[in-house]
Every structure is written in structure tokens, then in C-alpha cells.
Design a protein around this motif. Structure first.
Motif, PDB file in Angstrom:
ATOM      1  N   PRO A  63       0.825  -1.226   0.000  1.00 28.45           N
ATOM      2  CA  PRO A  63       0.000   0.000   0.000  1.00 28.45           C
ATOM      3  C   PRO A  63       0.853   1.267   0.000  1.00 28.45           C
ATOM      4  N   VAL A  64       0.396   2.284  -0.705  1.00 25.24           N
ATOM      5  CA  VAL A  64       1.171   3.519  -0.859  1.00 25.24           C
ATOM      6  C   VAL A  64       1.545   4.155   0.483  1.00 25.24           C
ATOM      7  N   HIS A  97       7.176   1.048 -13.621  1.00 20.97           N
ATOM      8  CA  HIS A  97       7.021   2.346 -14.290  1.00 20.97           C
ATOM      9  C   HIS A  97       5.541   2.637 -14.564  1.00 20.97           C
ATOM     10  N   ASP A  98       4.800   1.590 -14.952  1.00 26.07           N
ATOM     11  CA  ASP A  98       3.353   1.756 -15.149  1.00 26.07           C
ATOM     12  C   ASP A  98       2.666   2.051 -13.823  1.00 26.07           C
ATOM     13  N   LYS A  99       3.110   1.389 -12.759  1.00 26.13           N
ATOM     14  CA  LYS A  99       2.542   1.613 -11.433  1.00 26.13           C
ATOM     15  C   LYS A  99       2.804   3.042 -10.959  1.00 26.13           C
ATOM     16  N   ILE A 100       3.982   3.550 -11.275  1.00 28.75           N
ATOM     17  CA  ILE A 100       4.320   4.926 -10.901  1.00 28.75           C
ATOM     18  C   ILE A 100       3.406   5.908 -11.636  1.00 28.75           C
ATOM     19  N   GLU A 101       3.215   5.677 -12.937  1.00 35.15           N
ATOM     20  CA  GLU A 101       2.375   6.579 -13.734  1.00 35.15           C
ATOM     21  C   GLU A 101       0.928   6.572 -13.253  1.00 35.15           C
ATOM     22  N   SER A 102       0.451   5.422 -12.757  1.00 37.12           N
ATOM     23  CA  SER A 102      -0.933   5.329 -12.285  1.00 37.12           C
ATOM     24  C   SER A 102      -1.083   5.792 -10.842  1.00 37.12           C
ATOM     25  N   GLY A 103       0.034   6.145 -10.188  1.00 34.42           N
ATOM     26  CA  GLY A 103      -0.019   6.621  -8.815  1.00 34.42           C
ATOM     27  C   GLY A 103      -0.036   5.523  -7.768  1.00 34.42           C
ATOM     28  N   ASP A 104       0.209   4.276  -8.179  1.00 30.07           N
ATOM     29  CA  ASP A 104       0.165   3.147  -7.255  1.00 30.07           C
ATOM     30  C   ASP A 104       1.526   2.796  -6.663  1.00 30.07           C
ATOM     31  N   PHE A 105       2.575   3.464  -7.130  1.00 32.07           N
ATOM     32  CA  PHE A 105       3.899   3.197  -6.576  1.00 32.07           C
ATOM     33  C   PHE A 105       4.702   4.486  -6.571  1.00 32.07           C
TER      34      PHE A 105
END
Length: 313
Positions: free
Chosen positions: A110-111, A150-158
Motif C-alpha cells: 500500500p502507498v 514504471h506503469d505503477k508509478i504513472e498510475s499513482g500506485d507506486f
């Protein structure tokens, strides 16, 4: 140790060389790979070859953690910190003090807990839930993911800053479909292993079965191949396994053709290779151009053209 990681394909051998160098240090490592590629096995090898080998190796599967307990599992809590906290609880970081903590599927953390993990990586301090002050622990972090961070970062999940802190040294395990002859090595290894484990005569694959299994894409990677071998080791004990004996899923049309030749990383001279093959074919057939052409998959006219083109004696 690294000997349990079986393979000789160029990409896999490059991975192991890097991992051996990294193991001797205390650097944070991010292991990237599809499900079933052996990320936890690589993490264990890193720990066993490190200066922390005699210390705890603690694992935490972040995907199996409900968000409500993730912080407590990682950092611990003190008695009375929340309803149900009837005693002090040492989190995984405290339990791993002096050793290594392996965070599998880190992409599922979790963030809010990611922020606390980042603070630990920067300071070496943890503060259990309900504790009045932080405490220092000495833990090496090895994280793993099967997702594109990288996809997770763009979606705000990482968190981007946590990604950079974790990936000081990234190690990417290639999927089995990209490991060429490693499939055959692993098939033989697991069949011997399970024959011994179950006390049964070993089963062996014939060449047709090997070719078919080498062309299968193994979407579950090593885990799928291992389970497949255990099944056949038991059902086909002491027998020769032919292509007709293979399960239906390995025969489906989605199986790809394996390359006959793997291009070296440094490249090679195509013309020189072609000349060498022609000379080998002529030598093997004692100069018989018709038979040599057949060996090379050419017509006699095509072979004659290449002989004239390259001035082959």
C-alpha cells in the motif's frame, strides 16, 4: 548458493555473474521477473553468498497482506496501539535485524506503507505502531516484482522515490521462453530430482518430446516446468516419454518455434558463417554438391551460385 539456479543461456549467465558481484555487497536489490521465474530462489542465493549468510532471512509477500495490517506486519506494533493489539508484536524488519528482508511482489505494498519503507531505507530507523520513539535496525532489503513498476508509478500506485531507492541494482530474470537450451537442462534436472525424491525409476524424454517442449512458451516459467516434470516423473516412471505422451497443453498451436541459432551479443559475420557452412557440407559429402545442397536446405543451383559467389574451391 547460485548452483541451484540452473541455466547456461547467455542472458541467464549474465544475470548470475551480476548477482555474484552484488551478493558480496550490502546494496539494495530489486529483482524483476515474470511469475514463476525464481525470484525468491535468487534472493536466497544473494543472501547465502553475502556477509549476512548466518543471519535471518525473512520473507514477506506483500500481495498476501490486507492493507489494514501491512504496516503492522512490516514495522510491528506495541500493546494497546489499536483494538486487538493485546501484546507487543515484532514486525518483519525487526525480526530480520542483522540479516535480510525479502519483499516479494513489492508492487502490491500500500502507498502509505511505501512512505514508511522509504524512510527506513533512508534512515535505518523503524517506529512500530504505538511506539513513542524510533529504533534502529540493520537490515538489507531485497525486493521483487512481476509488474512493470514504471506503469505503477504513472498510475499513482507506486512511489517514484521508493522505486529509485529500491533499484540501486536491478536484476532481471529472463522468462523461460527466452532461455533457449535451458529448457532441456531443466527438464533433465527435474526428472532426475523427482525420480530420486519419490524413489521411482527415472523417466527420460526422447528427442521429439524435447523439441516439442523446447518450443512450448512455458507461461508459468520454472514453476510450471517443475510441476509438469513431477507429474510425468510419477505417471511415466521408468519409461521413455515420446511426443505422443505429452499433455495436450504442450502441443497446442501457440507453441513457438525455437531459434536454430542464437545471435551472440557481439554479433557475427553472416557471410563468413555461410562460407563455413558450405565448406562443412561439401567436406561431409566428399564434394557431392547434390547431397551438400540437401544438407543446407538448398537446391543444387542455389548451392552452385553461392560457391561461385564466394569463390569456394
Amino acid at each position: 548458493m547460485f548452483e541451484v539456479l540452473i541455466g547456461q543461456s547467455p542472458g541467464f549467465e549474465a544475470l548470475i555473474r551480476s548477482a555474484r558481484l552484488v551478493a558480496a555487497t550490502d546494496v539494495t536489490v530489486l529483482i524483476v521477473g515474470e511469475t514463476g521465474t525464481g525470484k525468491e530462489l535468487l534472493a536466497q542465493a544473494l543472501q547465502q553468498c553475502s556477509l549476512r549468510a548466518a543471519k535471518p532471512f525473512v520473507t514477506l509477500n506483500c500481495a498476501a497482506l490486507p492493507a489494514s495490517v501491512a504496516e503492522s506486519e512490516l514495522f510491528g506494533h506495541r500493546r494497546g496501539a489499536f483494538t486487538g493489539a493485546v501484546s507487543d508484536f515484532s514486525g518483519r524488519l525487526e525480526t530480520a535485524d542483522g540479516g535480510t528482508l525479502f519483499l516479494d511482489e513489492i508492487n502490491s505494498l500500500p502507498v502509505p506503507v511505501q512512505a514508511k519503507l522509504l524512510r527506513f531505507l533512508d534512515s535505518g530507523e523503524i517506529q512500530p505502531i504505538g511506539a513513542r520513539s524510533p529504533q534502529r535496525v540493520d537490515v538489507r532489503i531485497i525486493a521483487a516484482t512481476n509488474a512493470n513498476l514504471h506503469d505503477k508509478i504513472e498510475s499513482g500506485d507506486f512511489r517514484r522515490d521508493l522505486y529509485y531507492r529500491l533499484s540501486v541494482v536491478p536484476l532481471e530474470i529472463p522468462p523461460l521462453r527466452d532461455r533457449g537450451s535451458d529448457v532441456e537442462l531443466l527438464l533433465h534436472h527435474f526428472m532426475r530430482h523427482f525420480a530420486q525424491a519419490h524413489g521411482i525409476p527415472p523417466a527420460v524424454f526422447d528427442r521429439g518430446a524435447i523439441r516439442r517442449l523446447s518450443a512450448y512458451p512455458w507461461p508459468g516459467n520454472i514453476r510450471e516446468l517443475r510441476n509438469f516434470c513431477e507429474r510425468l516423473a510419477i505417471l511415466m516412471a521408468g519409461r521413455v516419454i515420446e511426443e505422443k505422451d505429452l499433455p495436450e497443453e504442450t502441443l497446442r498451436s501457440g507453441a513457438r518455434a525455437m531459434p536454430l541459432f542464437t545471435l551472440p551479443d557481439e554479433g557475427f559475420e553472416l557471410e563468413r558463417m555461410e562460407v563455413d557452412f558450405i565448406r562443412q557440407a561439401l567436406q561431409r559429402t566428399n564434394g557431392n554438391r547434390t547431397r551438400a545442397a540437401k544438407l543446407l536446405g538448398l537446391t543444387r543451383d542455389q548451392l552452385n551460385y553461392r560457391i561461385q559467389k564466394y569463390g569456394i574451391d
